[in-house]
Design an enzyme around this catalytic site. Sequence first.
Site, short mmCIF file in Angstrom:
data_model
loop_
_atom_site.label_atom_id
_atom_site.label_comp_id
_atom_site.label_asym_id
_atom_site.label_seq_id
_atom_site.Cartn_x
_atom_site.Cartn_y
_atom_site.Cartn_z
N GLU A 33 1.00 -1.21 0.05
CA GLU A 33 -0.06 0.10 -0.14
C GLU A 33 0.71 1.30 0.10
OE1 GLU A 33 -2.48 2.88 0.22
OE2 GLU A 33 -3.04 0.90 -0.30
N GLN A 34 0.57 2.20 -0.67
CA GLN A 34 1.44 3.35 -0.97
C GLN A 34 1.09 4.46 0.10
OE1 GLN A 34 0.69 5.54 -4.70
NE2 GLN A 34 -1.18 5.88 -4.36
N ARG A 104 -16.16 3.36 6.09
CA ARG A 104 -14.85 2.77 5.38
C ARG A 104 -13.81 2.35 6.37
NH1 ARG A 104 -14.22 2.67 -0.40
NH2 ARG A 104 -16.03 4.04 -0.37
N TYR A 207 -27.18 8.59 5.17
CA TYR A 207 -27.43 7.58 5.99
C TYR A 207 -26.51 7.46 7.25
CZ TYR A 207 -23.69 5.42 3.33
OH TYR A 207 -22.71 5.23 2.57
N ASP A 285 -12.04 -1.75 -8.78
CA ASP A 285 -12.19 -0.67 -9.59
C ASP A 285 -11.12 -0.60 -10.62
OD1 ASP A 285 -14.33 0.56 -8.49
OD2 ASP A 285 -13.52 2.00 -7.19
#
Length: 391
Positions: A33-34, A104, A207, A285
């Site tokens: 992960e960068q 998230r 929400y 994605d």
Amino acid sequence: MQGSKIAIVGGGIGGLAAALALRAKGAEVCVFEQAETLSEVGAGLQVSPNGMRVLEALGVAHALTDRSMQARAISLRDFRRSNEVLRIDLKALPEDESYWFVHRADLISVLAEAAENAGVILRTSQRVTGVIGAAGTGLAFADGSDFVCDLAVGADGINSVLRPVLNGVSAPFFTGQVAWRAVIDNTICHPPHARVHMGPGRHVVTYPLRDGRALNVVAVQERREWAAEGWNHPDDPINLKRAFAGFDGEVHQILAQVQKPILWGLFRHPVAAVWAQEGVVLLGDAAHPTLPFLAQGANMALEDAWVLADALDAPGTLADRLASYQARRLPRVKRVVGAASANARNYHLKPGPVRIAAHIGLRAVGRLKPDFMLRRFDWIYRHDVTKDGRV
């Protein structure tokens, strides 16, 4: 997969889920992960039953739901009076299906903890610049180092470094829509519903998150002016309030609390023609970016992760197994991408006969066949990749 050396580029939802699934098959997995930390702050997402099935199979669902809110309804509302046009009652889902509002950062945390406990190696501050070897036998890093592996998985999102390796460079096009996002305090006692306030050329989705103390806000506007793609462009809250000045009091009350909105431009990327070749494969994605109007981006990444591990664990050559993964996923993600694009048009109807007729029709459906709209999403929600992975 026993003993196979897998490198995953991207420590987001898809990358960490793939790491867990592949590790369970016996692979040696390292995630690169960068960013300096494996965390994403300031955003909510919706995990529908199809995504929850993957999290349950990975053994992390309980840890996540302890930090999340179960969704009870999706409420489509008119922008002027907050009167409900249609309610999709999620309580009507079967007992084995559940729908959750998730922060998230919480999902990333749960997946990362489970991955580390399973023996996955997590490395941060590692910027991948490309692959090494003609067939992609490893990764090259910005600091000049490299990492040799049997397979490199590109789970690095819309700006994927590995996607051009397989498909060349393609230019996305601006959809004519921008979106703001923010997480604020839930001072209005917002119920566990996803409320979609539909207006001409724009809409607002809200929400609650976690135990209901926080409120996720996403506001989308059609405009001609381009805005940069990405998730981290701060904007003046005055611009957000001005864009939705004609909306009802509840929306005004919500937007008045937003102090540091993040703005991003919505771009359409084609679904990748090539998802894999010997040594490199894409998911999420990186393979099939989707607009956020069906709340399926994270769910599709979770499904990809499971199917990739399942396909790789089957007999046959690596090339055949990678081809099987793409064949199993391509029809479904194309359908989801198309449906998400259509939803944007449905939310943004201009004043006039078409909007009036559409809202009358929705209200009639809600009264006469209250479960009709929920059943329309069966093809999404009831899909279970953990059973057979097929469309």
